[in-house]
Write an enzyme that holds these catalytic residues in place. Structure first.
Site, PDB file in Angstrom:
ATOM      1  N   HIS A 143       3.598   0.966   4.223  1.00 26.03           N
ATOM      2  CA  HIS A 143       4.701   0.705   3.287  1.00 26.03           C
ATOM      3  C   HIS A 143       4.188   0.738   1.848  1.00 26.03           C
ATOM      4  CE1 HIS A 143       8.651  -1.757   2.778  1.00 26.03           C
ATOM      5  NE2 HIS A 143       8.449  -0.944   1.752  1.00 26.03           N
ATOM      6  N   PHE A 182       4.270   5.323  -4.255  1.00 25.23           N
ATOM      7  CA  PHE A 182       3.434   5.994  -5.246  1.00 25.23           C
ATOM      8  C   PHE A 182       4.274   6.591  -6.375  1.00 25.23           C
ATOM      9  CE2 PHE A 182      -0.735   6.961  -2.731  1.00 25.23           C
ATOM     10  CZ  PHE A 182      -1.042   5.612  -2.760  1.00 25.23           C
ATOM     11  N   ARG A 183       5.595   6.456  -6.298  1.00 25.15           N
ATOM     12  CA  ARG A 183       6.543   6.715  -7.398  1.00 25.15           C
ATOM     13  C   ARG A 183       6.711   8.185  -7.803  1.00 25.15           C
ATOM     14  NH1 ARG A 183       9.066   1.975  -6.829  1.00 25.15           N
ATOM     15  NH2 ARG A 183       7.894   0.177  -7.600  1.00 25.15           N
ATOM     16  N   ASP A 194      14.469   2.702   2.295  1.00 21.07           N
ATOM     17  CA  ASP A 194      13.707   1.610   1.684  1.00 21.07           C
ATOM     18  C   ASP A 194      14.259   1.197   0.327  1.00 21.07           C
ATOM     19  OD1 ASP A 194      11.076  -0.042   1.708  1.00 21.07           O
ATOM     20  OD2 ASP A 194      11.185   0.846  -0.269  1.00 21.07           O
ATOM     21  N   HIS A 214       8.660  -5.592   6.006  1.00 19.80           N
ATOM     22  CA  HIS A 214       8.447  -6.849   5.272  1.00 19.80           C
ATOM     23  C   HIS A 214       9.284  -8.041   5.762  1.00 19.80           C
ATOM     24  CE1 HIS A 214      11.903  -5.162   3.258  1.00 19.80           C
ATOM     25  NE2 HIS A 214      11.208  -4.413   2.430  1.00 19.80           N
ATOM     26  N   ASP A 273       3.660  -3.110   0.842  1.00 23.79           N
ATOM     27  CA  ASP A 273       4.836  -2.824   0.009  1.00 23.79           C
ATOM     28  C   ASP A 273       4.387  -2.663  -1.443  1.00 23.79           C
ATOM     29  OD1 ASP A 273       7.402  -2.334  -0.822  1.00 23.79           O
ATOM     30  OD2 ASP A 273       8.140  -4.382  -0.526  1.00 23.79           O
ATOM     31  N   HIS A 302       4.859  -1.358 -11.165  1.00 26.23           N
ATOM     32  CA  HIS A 302       5.850  -1.274 -12.242  1.00 26.23           C
ATOM     33  C   HIS A 302       5.137  -1.294 -13.587  1.00 26.23           C
ATOM     34  CE1 HIS A 302       9.453  -1.739  -9.815  1.00 26.23           C
ATOM     35  NE2 HIS A 302       8.911  -2.782  -9.206  1.00 26.23           N
ATOM     36  N   PRO A 310      11.672  -6.117  -9.086  1.00 25.62           N
ATOM     37  CA  PRO A 310      10.910  -6.784  -8.021  1.00 25.62           C
ATOM     38  C   PRO A 310       9.782  -5.913  -7.505  1.00 25.62           C
ATOM     39  CG  PRO A 310      12.931  -5.862  -7.127  1.00 25.62           C
ATOM     40  CD  PRO A 310      12.971  -5.597  -8.609  1.00 25.62           C
ATOM     41  N   GLY A 311       8.652  -6.535  -7.216  1.00 27.92           N
ATOM     42  CA  GLY A 311       7.567  -5.768  -6.626  1.00 27.92           C
ATOM     43  C   GLY A 311       6.196  -6.208  -7.093  1.00 27.92           C
TER      44      GLY A 311
END
Length: 395
Positions: free
Chosen positions: A57, A60-61, A148, A212, A279, A283, A293-294
């Site tokens: 999970h 890599f954007r 996701d 998650h 996960d 950012h 979030p993240g």
């Protein structure tokens, strides 16, 4: 490519012994003591050699959000964290809803050459919540589909997607969140959607992977499904194991209370949790300030989990290897995750006696967002090896 690693403590899910490991042509060829080869040699000096980690999970954007992360920076972060296989989510721009995007990402990752990549395809086309036709065009390179970051709210659409997935032998990875309830109670939102997704998986007979898991109720649904013979697997994250409401951080699903943390750990001990997945969600600092979030977690996952789970006496190192390497490898269907003859020579050398503070300024990831900055942990990744080649070295 040949590599000999000597005088190490060899640990995977099934063994804990001292010896040498020889890798030839990318595969583990010999395991023993006193091995002698005319090739590059690493003196382990009693450190621990484990299978490299596999992350089911990861974000890599790329494409679309490369200011947060890209395949190269993500790959460098992964090997620094001891990972050589990652499963990339589809919430890119454009959304990964076709083979063309899958091939672009796969080929770029292969050219960089640090980690093996599997690219997830969205359940509905462009996350529109209804269109499934693109699933008919997927080839055998796609092993997992997922919406996701969201969930398919229409139960009939989700059921039809699961039917298609079963026909193709594809896993449906579920982000369990009822958006209609998220603004009221995030716990209820996770629990109700976990039950729905598992129930649909049982009805259709498809393979479902619950991402998650963060609440005790959600894990109970998973346990019930496993005990009934359903094809259901699940993952938990390092941050949902190491944090609770007392040291909260903005992630989705949210950090839960200690009772949930204790239940997740109990689930690991009893064999109901299949994998630890990060996960990894990098950012920019501005996005994080705006509430995105993240956590950027792929570089800190092992020391966090080793410190929390092994050092505190909940599980042994073999069990940690099972849920960070063996079981994720089995779920995604790769020849990694164990130190056995014939397996890929993907290994990680770890100094378990190394105690240090996490410093997010040293992250290879573009994302520095971490609640663990400044936290003292045990277990330092010294080298990461892929197919017998050193792809990361601390020195």
């Amino acid at each position: 490519m040949q590599l000999l690693i000597k005088n190490v403590r060899i640990v995977d899910w099934s063994q804990d012994l001292t010896g040498d490991v020889y890798i030839n042509n990318g595969k583990i060829t010999e395991i023993g003591r006193g091995l002698k080869k005319s090739c590059s040699t690493i003196e382990g000096n009693g450190m621990v050699l484990m299978p490299s980690f596999i992350d089911l999970h990861v974000h890599f954007r790329e494409p679309g959000y490369t200011y947060k992360e890209d395949i190269e920076s993500g790959s460098k972060a992964a090997v620094k964290g001891g990972y050589t296989m990652v499963n990339l989510m589809a919430n890119t721009n454009p959304v990964c809803s076709d083979i063309k995007t899958v091939k672009y990402i796969s080929e770029k990752a292969k050219a960089i050459g640090l980690v093996d990549v599997h690219q997830v395809v969205s359940i509905t086309k462009d996350f529109d919540g209804k269109t499934l036709d693109h699933l008919d065009n997927l080839d055998d390179s796609v092993k997992i589909i997922s919406e996701d970051g969201s969930d398919v709210s229409d139960s009939r659409v989700m059921m039809e997607a699961m039917i298609k997935a079963k026909q193709k032998g594809i896993i449906v990875m579920c982000h369990c969140e009822n958006k209609e309830l998220s603004g009221i109670d995030t716990r209820l939102a996770e629990n109700t959607m976990t039950w729905r997704n598992i129930t649909l998986a049982q009805y259709t007979g498809c393979k479902a992977h619950i991402a998650h898991v963060s609440t005790k109720e959600a894990l109970k649904y998973v346990i019930d499904a496993k005990q009934s013979g359903a094809k259901v697997t699940c993952e938990v994250t390092p941050h949902h194991l190491a944090l609770n409401k007392e040291n909260c951080y903005t992630v989705n699903p949210p950090i839960r209370v200690k009772e949930d943390v204790d239940y997740l750990i109990k689930g690991i001990k009893n064999g109901y949790v299949d994998a630890i997945s990060t996960d990894h969600a990098p950012h920019s600092s501005l996005d994080k300030e705006k509430g995105a979030p993240g956590i950027s977690g792929i570089e800190t996952a092992f020391p966090i989990c080793y410190t929390k789970l092994v050092k505190e006496g909940h599980i042994n190192l073999e069990k940690l290897s099972e849920i960070m390497s063996k079981r994720p490898g089995e779920i995604i269907g790769c020849n990694k995750g164990q130190i056995k003859r014939g397996y890929d020579g993907d290994l990680v050398l770890v100094d378990l006696e190394k105690k240090y503070e996490i410093n997010n300024k040293e992250f290879y990831s573009k994302g520095k967002n971490s609640p663990f900055n400044g936290v003292t942990v045990w277990g330092k990744i010294i080298k990461t090896i892929k197919s017998g080649e050193i792809v990361y070295s601390e020195n």
